[in-house]
Design an enzyme around this catalytic site. Sequence first.
Site, PDB file in Angstrom:
ATOM      1  N   ASP A 108       1.444  -1.677   0.416  1.00 22.21           N
ATOM      2  CA  ASP A 108      -0.280   0.398   0.004  1.00 22.21           C
ATOM      3  C   ASP A 108       0.907   0.921   0.013  1.00 22.21           C
ATOM      4  OD1 ASP A 108      -2.456   1.443  -0.045  1.00 22.21           O
ATOM      5  OD2 ASP A 108      -2.825   1.108   2.174  1.00 22.21           O
ATOM      6  N   SER A 124      -7.092  -5.862  -5.749  1.00 20.46           N
ATOM      7  CA  SER A 124      -7.853  -6.425  -5.557  1.00 20.46           C
ATOM      8  C   SER A 124      -9.208  -5.765  -5.819  1.00 20.46           C
ATOM      9  CB  SER A 124      -8.657  -6.238  -4.242  1.00 20.46           C
ATOM     10  OG  SER A 124      -9.196  -4.681  -4.586  1.00 20.46           O
ATOM     11  N   ASN A 133     -10.553  -3.498  -6.926  1.00 16.55           N
ATOM     12  CA  ASN A 133      -9.977  -2.291  -7.560  1.00 16.55           C
ATOM     13  C   ASN A 133     -10.552  -1.877  -8.808  1.00 16.55           C
ATOM     14  OD1 ASN A 133      -6.759  -3.097  -5.726  1.00 16.55           O
ATOM     15  ND2 ASN A 133      -8.124  -1.883  -5.117  1.00 16.55           N
ATOM     16  N   ARG A 170       1.720  -4.807   5.901  1.00 17.18           N
ATOM     17  CA  ARG A 170       0.996  -3.941   5.016  1.00 17.18           C
ATOM     18  C   ARG A 170       1.995  -2.923   5.294  1.00 17.18           C
ATOM     19  NH1 ARG A 170      -5.279  -2.723   4.213  1.00 17.18           N
ATOM     20  NH2 ARG A 170      -5.269  -0.861   3.069  1.00 17.18           N
ATOM     21  N   SER A 209      -8.451  -5.502   4.944  1.00 23.51           N
ATOM     22  CA  SER A 209      -8.763  -4.828   3.200  1.00 23.51           C
ATOM     23  C   SER A 209      -8.723  -6.491   2.528  1.00 23.51           C
ATOM     24  CB  SER A 209      -7.873  -3.921   2.635  1.00 23.51           C
ATOM     25  OG  SER A 209      -7.534  -3.080   3.068  1.00 23.51           O
TER      26      SER A 209
HETATM   27  C1  FPP Z   1      -2.072   0.167  -3.227  1.00 21.52           C
HETATM   28  O1  FPP Z   1      -1.525   1.591  -3.510  1.00 21.52           O
HETATM   29  C2  FPP Z   1      -1.778  -0.397  -4.516  1.00 21.52           C
HETATM   30  C3  FPP Z   1      -1.411  -1.000  -5.551  1.00 21.52           C
HETATM   31  C4  FPP Z   1      -3.731  -0.912  -5.885  1.00 21.52           C
HETATM   32  C5  FPP Z   1      -1.531  -1.129  -6.333  1.00 21.52           C
HETATM   33  C6  FPP Z   1      -0.118  -2.158  -6.043  1.00 21.52           C
HETATM   34  C7  FPP Z   1       1.041  -2.705  -7.689  1.00 21.52           C
HETATM   35  C8  FPP Z   1       2.000  -2.995  -7.795  1.00 21.52           C
HETATM   36  C9  FPP Z   1       2.820  -2.522  -6.582  1.00 21.52           C
HETATM   37  C10 FPP Z   1       2.663  -2.449  -8.830  1.00 21.52           C
HETATM   38  C11 FPP Z   1       2.772  -4.084  -9.743  1.00 21.52           C
HETATM   39  C12 FPP Z   1       2.272  -5.177  -9.108  1.00 21.52           C
HETATM   40  C13 FPP Z   1       3.223  -5.795  -9.774  1.00 21.52           C
HETATM   41  C14 FPP Z   1       3.754  -7.354  -9.262  1.00 21.52           C
HETATM   42  C15 FPP Z   1       4.243  -6.211 -10.842  1.00 21.52           C
HETATM   43  P1  FPP Z   1      -2.113   3.021  -3.126  1.00 21.52           P
HETATM   44  O2  FPP Z   1      -2.456   2.748  -4.840  1.00 21.52           O
HETATM   45  O3  FPP Z   1      -3.608   2.403  -3.338  1.00 21.52           O
HETATM   46  O4  FPP Z   1      -1.832   3.410  -2.719  1.00 21.52           O
HETATM   47  P2  FPP Z   1      -2.270   5.222  -1.752  1.00 21.52           P
HETATM   48  O5  FPP Z   1      -3.695   4.180  -0.799  1.00 21.52           O
HETATM   49  O6  FPP Z   1      -1.612   5.991  -1.338  1.00 21.52           O
HETATM   50  O7  FPP Z   1      -3.143   5.675  -2.658  1.00 21.52           O
END
Ligand code: FPP
Length: 254
Positions: free
Chosen positions: A28, A73, A76, A196, A204
């Site tokens: 996250d 998710s 998402n 996390r 979550s």
């Molecule tokens: C949550 O951060 C992260 C995600 C919804 C996506 C995770 C994806 C990656 C780490 C990159 C791609 C994955 C791979 C396996 C190459 P957020 O966007 O919710 O952060 P925020 O809470 O700061 O907005």
Amino acid sequence: MATAAERDPLELQIRERPVPAHVGIIMDGNGRWAEERGLPRLEGHREGSNSVREVTRTARRVGVQALTLYAFSAQNWSRPADEVAGLMDLLREYLESERQEILENGIRLEAVGELDRLPRFVRAPLEAVREVSAGNRGMVLTLALSYGGQEEIAAAAESLVQRARAGTLPPGPIDVDTFARELWTCGLPPVDLVIRTSGETRVSNFMLWQSAYAEFIFVDTLWPEFRARQFLAAVLEYQHRERRFGLTSAQLPK
Ligand code: FPP
């Protein structure tokens, strides 16, 4: 001869105690990392894929058997369309660029979630790497994609009902082991440690069943800044926790 990483004091300390067999990570803070820098959110996800690479390498090196990463998710899909499209592109890029490293390191790639919801351009390279790495025994890297723990449990219940209707479910009680065999994670060990990042202290919908006895570590670091050191520090903290599985401290083996 030991490599520099293997001589790292933190890593040497970790090697003295059992490492968690299965680590799950809720990655996250990509969006906030980008916003803090005045960059588009997608740049945070892109930098986050560098953390994925480094943490996977580190987990493999210290002997973690299974690493499960919450990459997207089931919920998402409701994010802005351009962010969803960008994440799908990143996943495809990752699968194509990491294929060689996955194979060279004996990693088996797996995926859990509603995989049929993924676009073909992600499903195809995912299936290709899954197939070509199927015989590897080094570490199982599972990407949770369009994943939700509640959805997974509902699908397992549905599958048991179907099997009962079809007469392929032996009569008898549905115990914990019977149920767990229907989950998408069937074959993986229970989750020992959930990490996390980004300071949020929520589950979550991640590995709700599998983390029944997991230790949880919440760190303030945003995912794009969570690298080898932060991962090793979390493993070390895990190694100093007392896991009681419902017993008293006095009942535990010394
Ligand atoms: C949550 O951060 C992260 C995600 C919804 C996506 C995770 C994806 C990656 C780490 C990159 C791609 C994955 C791979 C396996 C190459 P957020 O966007 O919710 O952060 P925020 O809470 O700061 O907005």
